[in-house]
Each structure stands twice: as structure tokens, then as C-alpha cells.
Design an enzyme around this catalytic site. Structure first.
Site, PDB file in Angstrom:
ATOM      1  CE1 TYR A 238       4.733  -1.605  -1.822  1.00 23.19           C
ATOM      2  CE2 TYR A 238       6.201  -0.662  -0.186  1.00 23.19           C
ATOM      3  CZ  TYR A 238       5.362  -0.510  -1.270  1.00 23.19           C
ATOM      4  OH  TYR A 238       5.172   0.744  -1.815  1.00 23.19           O
TER       5      TYR A 238
ATOM      6  CB  ILE B 274      -0.895   7.984  -5.357  1.00 23.82           C
ATOM      7  CG1 ILE B 274      -0.494   7.806  -3.875  1.00 23.82           C
ATOM      8  CG2 ILE B 274      -0.014   9.041  -6.015  1.00 23.82           C
ATOM      9  CD1 ILE B 274       0.870   7.175  -3.673  1.00 23.82           C
TER      10      ILE B 274
ATOM     11  CB  SER C 178      -7.528  -5.719  -5.893  1.00 31.95           C
ATOM     12  OG  SER C 178      -6.468  -4.870  -6.284  1.00 31.95           O
TER      13      SER C 178
ATOM     14  CB  THR D  96      10.605   1.374   1.247  1.00 36.97           C
ATOM     15  OG1 THR D  96      10.845   0.380   2.206  1.00 36.97           O
ATOM     16  CG2 THR D  96      10.336   0.720  -0.084  1.00 36.97           C
TER      17      THR D  96
ATOM     18  CE  LYS E  76       6.039  -0.231  -5.063  1.00 36.31           C
ATOM     19  NZ  LYS E  76       5.193  -0.029  -6.233  1.00 36.31           N
TER      20      LYS E  76
ATOM     21  N   GLY F   3      -6.999   4.168  -7.298  1.00 34.15           N
ATOM     22  CA  GLY F   3      -6.442   4.118  -5.944  1.00 34.15           C
ATOM     23  C   GLY F   3      -6.152   5.508  -5.386  1.00 34.15           C
TER      24      GLY F   3
ATOM     25  CB  SER G 126       8.630   3.107  -2.027  1.00 34.15           C
ATOM     26  OG  SER G 126       8.711   3.367  -0.649  1.00 34.15           O
TER      27      SER G 126
HETATM   28  P1  NAD Z   1      -3.735   2.036  -3.574  1.00 30.84           P
HETATM   29  O1  NAD Z   1      -3.856   0.645  -3.073  1.00 30.84           O
HETATM   30  O2  NAD Z   1      -4.666   3.052  -3.059  1.00 30.84           O
HETATM   31  O3  NAD Z   1      -3.848   2.040  -5.177  1.00 30.84           O
HETATM   32  C1  NAD Z   1      -3.427   0.952  -5.965  1.00 30.84           C
HETATM   33  C2  NAD Z   1      -4.508   0.685  -6.992  1.00 30.84           C
HETATM   34  O4  NAD Z   1      -4.077  -0.373  -7.857  1.00 30.84           O
HETATM   35  C3  NAD Z   1      -5.834   0.222  -6.380  1.00 30.84           C
HETATM   36  O5  NAD Z   1      -6.888   0.952  -6.977  1.00 30.84           O
HETATM   37  C4  NAD Z   1      -5.921  -1.254  -6.736  1.00 30.84           C
HETATM   38  O6  NAD Z   1      -7.269  -1.679  -6.915  1.00 30.84           O
HETATM   39  C5  NAD Z   1      -5.129  -1.307  -8.024  1.00 30.84           C
HETATM   40  N1  NAD Z   1      -4.483  -2.597  -8.311  1.00 30.84           N
HETATM   41  C6  NAD Z   1      -3.658  -3.307  -7.496  1.00 30.84           C
HETATM   42  N2  NAD Z   1      -3.214  -4.388  -8.146  1.00 30.84           N
HETATM   43  C7  NAD Z   1      -3.762  -4.362  -9.397  1.00 30.84           C
HETATM   44  C8  NAD Z   1      -3.661  -5.199 -10.536  1.00 30.84           C
HETATM   45  N3  NAD Z   1      -2.923  -6.317 -10.537  1.00 30.84           N
HETATM   46  N4  NAD Z   1      -4.341  -4.859 -11.649  1.00 30.84           N
HETATM   47  C9  NAD Z   1      -5.108  -3.728 -11.685  1.00 30.84           C
HETATM   48  N5  NAD Z   1      -5.238  -2.902 -10.633  1.00 30.84           N
HETATM   49  C10 NAD Z   1      -4.563  -3.224  -9.499  1.00 30.84           C
HETATM   50  O7  NAD Z   1      -2.210   2.474  -3.357  1.00 30.84           O
HETATM   51  P2  NAD Z   1      -1.544   3.913  -3.443  1.00 30.84           P
HETATM   52  O8  NAD Z   1      -1.241   4.364  -2.072  1.00 30.84           O
HETATM   53  O9  NAD Z   1      -2.304   4.787  -4.343  1.00 30.84           O
HETATM   54  O10 NAD Z   1      -0.154   3.525  -4.098  1.00 30.84           O
HETATM   55  C11 NAD Z   1       0.054   3.587  -5.500  1.00 30.84           C
HETATM   56  C12 NAD Z   1       1.455   3.120  -5.821  1.00 30.84           C
HETATM   57  O11 NAD Z   1       2.392   3.934  -5.127  1.00 30.84           O
HETATM   58  C13 NAD Z   1       1.781   1.684  -5.426  1.00 30.84           C
HETATM   59  O12 NAD Z   1       2.614   1.129  -6.415  1.00 30.84           O
HETATM   60  C14 NAD Z   1       2.530   1.837  -4.129  1.00 30.84           C
HETATM   61  O13 NAD Z   1       3.388   0.762  -3.882  1.00 30.84           O
HETATM   62  C15 NAD Z   1       3.291   3.125  -4.395  1.00 30.84           C
HETATM   63  N6  NAD Z   1       3.688   3.832  -3.168  1.00 30.84           N
HETATM   64  C16 NAD Z   1       2.701   4.196  -2.275  1.00 30.84           C
HETATM   65  C17 NAD Z   1       3.067   4.846  -1.101  1.00 30.84           C
HETATM   66  C18 NAD Z   1       2.022   5.232  -0.078  1.00 30.84           C
HETATM   67  O14 NAD Z   1       2.396   5.526   1.065  1.00 30.84           O
HETATM   68  N7  NAD Z   1       0.746   5.275  -0.408  1.00 30.84           N
HETATM   69  C19 NAD Z   1       4.414   5.124  -0.849  1.00 30.84           C
HETATM   70  C20 NAD Z   1       5.370   4.761  -1.785  1.00 30.84           C
HETATM   71  C21 NAD Z   1       4.997   4.108  -2.955  1.00 30.84           C
HETATM   72  C1  UD1 Z   2       5.693   3.215   5.439  1.00 33.42           C
HETATM   73  C2  UD1 Z   2       6.104   1.907   4.836  1.00 33.42           C
HETATM   74  C3  UD1 Z   2       7.168   2.127   3.777  1.00 33.42           C
HETATM   75  C4  UD1 Z   2       6.742   3.160   2.764  1.00 33.42           C
HETATM   76  C5  UD1 Z   2       6.442   4.449   3.520  1.00 33.42           C
HETATM   77  C6  UD1 Z   2       6.021   5.552   2.571  1.00 33.42           C
HETATM   78  C7  UD1 Z   2       5.827   0.415   6.768  1.00 33.42           C
HETATM   79  C8  UD1 Z   2       6.532  -0.447   7.768  1.00 33.42           C
HETATM   80  N1  UD1 Z   2       6.624   1.062   5.886  1.00 33.42           N
HETATM   81  O1  UD1 Z   2       6.734   3.568   6.300  1.00 33.42           O
HETATM   82  O2  UD1 Z   2       7.432   0.927   3.103  1.00 33.42           O
HETATM   83  O3  UD1 Z   2       7.767   3.384   1.826  1.00 33.42           O
HETATM   84  O4  UD1 Z   2       5.392   4.198   4.456  1.00 33.42           O
HETATM   85  O5  UD1 Z   2       4.681   5.504   2.334  1.00 33.42           O
HETATM   86  O6  UD1 Z   2       4.614   0.492   6.720  1.00 33.42           O
HETATM   87  N2  UD1 Z   2       3.782   5.651  13.592  1.00 33.42           N
HETATM   88  C9  UD1 Z   2       3.363   5.662  14.914  1.00 33.42           C
HETATM   89  N3  UD1 Z   2       2.163   5.106  15.212  1.00 33.42           N
HETATM   90  C10 UD1 Z   2       1.346   4.540  14.272  1.00 33.42           C
HETATM   91  C11 UD1 Z   2       1.771   4.550  12.922  1.00 33.42           C
HETATM   92  C12 UD1 Z   2       3.009   5.090  12.621  1.00 33.42           C
HETATM   93  O7  UD1 Z   2       4.068   6.157  15.785  1.00 33.42           O
HETATM   94  O8  UD1 Z   2       0.271   4.027  14.619  1.00 33.42           O
HETATM   95  C13 UD1 Z   2       5.084   6.258  13.268  1.00 33.42           C
HETATM   96  C14 UD1 Z   2       6.078   5.261  12.682  1.00 33.42           C
HETATM   97  O9  UD1 Z   2       6.822   4.646  13.703  1.00 33.42           O
HETATM   98  C15 UD1 Z   2       6.915   6.199  11.798  1.00 33.42           C
HETATM   99  C16 UD1 Z   2       5.940   7.307  11.367  1.00 33.42           C
HETATM  100  O10 UD1 Z   2       4.859   7.232  12.273  1.00 33.42           O
HETATM  101  O11 UD1 Z   2       7.920   6.782  12.581  1.00 33.42           O
HETATM  102  C17 UD1 Z   2       5.417   7.091   9.950  1.00 33.42           C
HETATM  103  O12 UD1 Z   2       4.927   5.753   9.849  1.00 33.42           O
HETATM  104  P1  UD1 Z   2       4.197   5.220   8.542  1.00 33.42           P
HETATM  105  O13 UD1 Z   2       3.099   6.134   8.178  1.00 33.42           O
HETATM  106  O14 UD1 Z   2       3.888   3.780   8.777  1.00 33.42           O
HETATM  107  O15 UD1 Z   2       5.287   5.370   7.387  1.00 33.42           O
HETATM  108  P2  UD1 Z   2       6.775   4.767   7.283  1.00 33.42           P
HETATM  109  O16 UD1 Z   2       7.254   4.211   8.545  1.00 33.42           O
HETATM  110  O17 UD1 Z   2       7.635   5.822   6.691  1.00 33.42           O
END
Ligand code: NAD
Ligand code: UD1
Length: 344
Positions: free
Chosen positions: A153, A15, A37, A130, A157, A13, A128
Site C-alpha cells: 500500500y 474522506i 467498492s 506513510t 503511494k 468514500g 500519506s
Molecule cells: P475509502 O475507502 O473510504 O474511499 C475510497 C473510495 O474510492 C471508496 O468510495 C471506493 O469505493 C472508491 N474506489 C476505490 N477504488 C476505486 C476505483 N478503482 N474506481 C472508482 N472508485 C474506487 O478511503 P478513504 O479513507 O476515504 O481514503 C481516501 C484516499 O486517501 C485513499 O487514496 C487513501 O489511500 C488516502 N489516505 C487515507 C488515509 C486514511 O487513514 N483514511 C490516510 C492517508 C491517505
Molecule cells: C495507519 C496505516 C498507515 C497510514 C496511517 C494514516 C497501518 C499499519 N498503517 O497507520 O499506512 O498512513 O494509518 O491513516 O495501518 N493502535 C492500537 N490498537 C489498535 C489499533 C491501533 O494500539 O487496535 C495504535 C497503533 O499501534 C498506533 C496508533 O494506534 O500507534 C494508530 O494506529 P492506526 O490508526 O492503525 O494508524 P497508523 O499506525 O498511523
């Protein structure tokens, strides 16, 4: 010297793939556990293009405990598990709560059972910011109260953090950390890996880059009447490469400890930027005017949040090195490098 094996769930994925690169750079052998997925099968090859090493892949669902046990046992000694695999779309989680509880909570339970069965002690969990909701005091420290989750979601977490802590209490040789990410953005500077949002992006930066490239007509800024200097919301945007490196630092922190532990760390830059600041910075980097309009507030949006990162700095010996400019430049280069085949 033999490289230590790290199981990286969700390693294909967004990260996870950047973290595999940093583990390889740091001398580890990451093994990807992913059911693809929400990722593409070509990602391990891209990791090889960057590092010269192709990680082994176990193509399984994390929740499929019995098959997982067999497959991971066959890999031999595993030094630690970094658990990214989860569903992460906030909006979708309100429509499909059962899918989210099953995938996120059952997977984490299964992975912890695996650790117990195979006596793997080191565990790094993707959490997160969040969990803080709208914090009362900024910057937000790890001791800030956990607020009621805004979505299924977010609740998964919180539940997983509790689950890990309960497991630690029952099994004190476990060494585990929950890493609370702020807003990960950007891509690898090689433009070989990055974020691949499915369908219309919910997050700000992919929406900006897709608008700039012409995939979307117009970015809507969700509200400019908040109590912030320019009226738009404030977040702590962290470059995904800095974030990936924090996982290597976290694993090393666990390895160094002789005793069991459970700890929580914020991963952010420590600085907040408004939506308008992000848009204006992007316009300068891409040297273009972005189509955007101001729209109504998005329901459930936090007004401002940014991290206190002193604990990560002191204990993990980690801090961010890259700027918002670096992250937006890399996100834009990644967007420009994408071919239709990558995103379809
Ligand atoms: P992503 O969807 O790009 O990566 C997740 C990966 O996990 C994917 O490759 C998917 O195929 C795999 N996966 C999902 N469910 C699975 C399962 N049951 N078995 C095996 N593989 C599975 O997401 P990401 O942005 O890389 O996020 C990684 C983690 O970080 C997640 O736990 C997410 O909740 C957390 N996180 C992400 C963000 C963000 O903004 N991207 C912010 C805070 C926390
Ligand atoms: C999202 C997730 C949160 C997660 C966090 C970190 C949602 C509702 N929440 O929140 O669970 O922990 O990322 O990855 O998705 N914005 C616009 N226009 C857009 C998109 C976003 O103005 O089309 C603004 C939003 O209002 C916000 C900022 O951009 O102020 C960032 O938004 P986004 O990237 O969705 O992240 P989070 O709101 O922090």
C-alpha cells in the site's frame, strides 16, 4: 454564477464524501466518480441532506479508461480532479499486492491520461505520511527523506507521487499537488457521513468507538514500552472536516497559479498524541471506562510521527481548527448513529 465542476474520484468514500460537502459549501459542483467498492450508494443522498445539493455520480472504475473518457467528456468542462480512489488497507495489501498495484497505480495512470485527453490542468492527489516511515527529525517536513515503504500500500503511494511528478516534467502546464495526510479521524458533526470500516477495524479510533458501543470486546493497545512519555506510540490525528477543507484550499492554490507546478504538502495538526492520550480523552467525552488491555507491539509500527504544517499554512492558507476532543466526539456520535443497515 455557474459553479466550477470538480471530478472527485472516490467521492463516496470516507474522506471524499466530506470533501464533496466542503466543495459544495465553497461554491463548486463536485461530480463523484466511484465504483462503490468500499462505500455505500446512499452517501450522495447524505451529502444532499447536509448541503441541499446532491452530487452527480459516475459509477465507474477509475482504471476503465475508455468508458471513463466518454463519461467525463459528457460532463462538459471540468476544472480539476481530486483523486481519492484507492484501496487503503495496509494488512490486506501484503496479502493481495497485485490488487493494490492495479487499483492504485493503474487508476492514477488512467486519471492522468484523462487529464491529458481532456486538457484538465488541476490535480490533487491523496498521499500519506506513510511515505516518511519513521522520520529522523520531528516534526516531519515535506523535505524529509522518503523511507523504504513498509507495505505494498505504502509503495503504491510512493509510486503514484513519482508518476505524477514524471507526468508534470513531461507536461509542464500541469498543476498538481500531492497531499500527505497524517491520521484522519472523526466524522461530519451532522453524523450523516463518517468512516465505514469493513469488518474488524485496523485503525485506532474506529476500534475504540466499536469497543465502546459493544461491537468489540476489548481494545488492545499495541505496546506501552516505546521511548515516549507514556510508552505508547504518537501520531498526528486530524479531524476529517479540517482535512476536507484542505482540498478546497489546495484546489484554489492551483487555480491561482498561472504556471504549471508540482508541490507536496503535509496535512496534519502539527501536534502528536499518544494512544493512551486518545483513549483517555475518549473516556472523558463518552463518560465511560473503555475496556482495554496492553498487548505486544504491532509489527512495523512507527514510534512517533507528527507533521510540520508551516508550508500548508503559508502557501495553502490553511490550518486545522478542530481539536482531538472535537474529532473523538464526532466519531462517537457517528458510531452511535449507525444502524446495522449502514454497515452491513
Ligand atoms: P475509502 O475507502 O473510504 O474511499 C475510497 C473510495 O474510492 C471508496 O468510495 C471506493 O469505493 C472508491 N474506489 C476505490 N477504488 C476505486 C476505483 N478503482 N474506481 C472508482 N472508485 C474506487 O478511503 P478513504 O479513507 O476515504 O481514503 C481516501 C484516499 O486517501 C485513499 O487514496 C487513501 O489511500 C488516502 N489516505 C487515507 C488515509 C486514511 O487513514 N483514511 C490516510 C492517508 C491517505
Ligand atoms: C495507519 C496505516 C498507515 C497510514 C496511517 C494514516 C497501518 C499499519 N498503517 O497507520 O499506512 O498512513 O494509518 O491513516 O495501518 N493502535 C492500537 N490498537 C489498535 C489499533 C491501533 O494500539 O487496535 C495504535 C497503533 O499501534 C498506533 C496508533 O494506534 O500507534 C494508530 O494506529 P492506526 O490508526 O492503525 O494508524 P497508523 O499506525 O498511523
Amino acid at each position: 454564477m455557474k459553479r466550477k465542476k470538480i471530478l472527485v474520484t472516490g467521492g463516496a468514500g470516507y474522506i471524499g464524501s466530506h470533501t464533496c460537502v466542503e466543495f459544495i459549501n465553497a461554491g463548486y459542483e463536485p461530480i463523484i466518480l466511484d465504483n462503490f467498492s468500499n462505500s455505500k450508494e446512499f452517501i450522495p443522498e447524505r451529502i444532499q441532506e447536509i448541503t441541499g445539493t446532491k452530487p452527480r455520480v459516475i459509477d465507474l472504475d477509475c482504471a476503465a479508461y475508455e468508458s471513463l473518457l466518454e463519461a467525463v467528456k459528457a460532463e462538459g468542462n471540468i476544472n480539476g480532479i481530486v483523486h481519492f480512489a484507492a484501496f487503503k488497507a495496509v494488512g490486506e495489501s501484503t496479502r493481495k499486492p497485485l490488487d493494490y498495484y492495479y487499483n492504485n497505480v493503474a487508476s492514477t495512470t488512467s486519471i492522468l491520461k484523462l487529464m491529458e485527453a481532456l486538457a484538465i490542468d488541476n490535480f490533487v492527489f491523496s498521499s500519506s505520511c506513510t511515505v516518511y516511515g519513521q522520520p529522523d527529525v520531528l516534526p516531519v517536513t515535506e523535505d524529509s527523506p522518503i523511507k523504504a515503504a513498509e507495505s505494498p500500500y505504502g509503495r503504491t503511494k510512493q509510486i503514484c507521487e513519482d508518476l505524477i511528478q514524471d507526468f508534470y516534467k513531461a507536461k509542464e502546464d500541469l498543476k498538481a499537488v500531492s497531499l500527505r495526510y497524517f491520521n484522519p479521524i472523526g466524522a461530519h458533526p451532522s453524523s450523516l457521513i463518517g468512516e465505514l470500516p469493513l469488518g474488524v477495524p485496523n485503525n485506532l479510533v474506529p476500534y475504540i468507538t466499536q469497543t465502546a458501543i459493544g461491537l468489540r470486546q476489548n481494545l488492545t493497545i499495541f505496546g506501552d514500552d516505546y521511548d515516549t512519555p507514556d510508552g505508547t506510540c504518537i501520531r498526528d490525528y486530524i479531524h476529517v472536516v479540517d482535512l476536507a477543507k484542505a482540498h478546497v484550499a489546495a484546489l484554489s492554490y492551483l487555480e491561482k497559479s498561472n504556471n504549471g507546478l508540482y508541490d507536496i504538502f503535509n496535512l496534519g495538526t502539527g501536534t502528536g498524541n499518544s494512544v493512551l492520550e486518545v483513549v483517555n480523552t475518549f473516556e472523558k467525552i463518552a463518560q465511560m471506562k473503555l475496556n482495554y488491555t496492553i498487548g505486544p507491539r504491532r509489527q512495523g509500527d512507527i514510534v512517533k510521527v507528527f507533521a510540520d504544517v508551516s508550508k500548508s499554512k503559508n502557501l495553502l492558507n490553511w490550518e486545522t481548527k478542530l481539536s482531538l476532543i472535537d474529532a473523538l466526539r464526532d466519531a462517537w456520535n457517528w458510531e452511535k448513529s449507525l444502524k446495522t443497515a449502514d454497515i452491513s
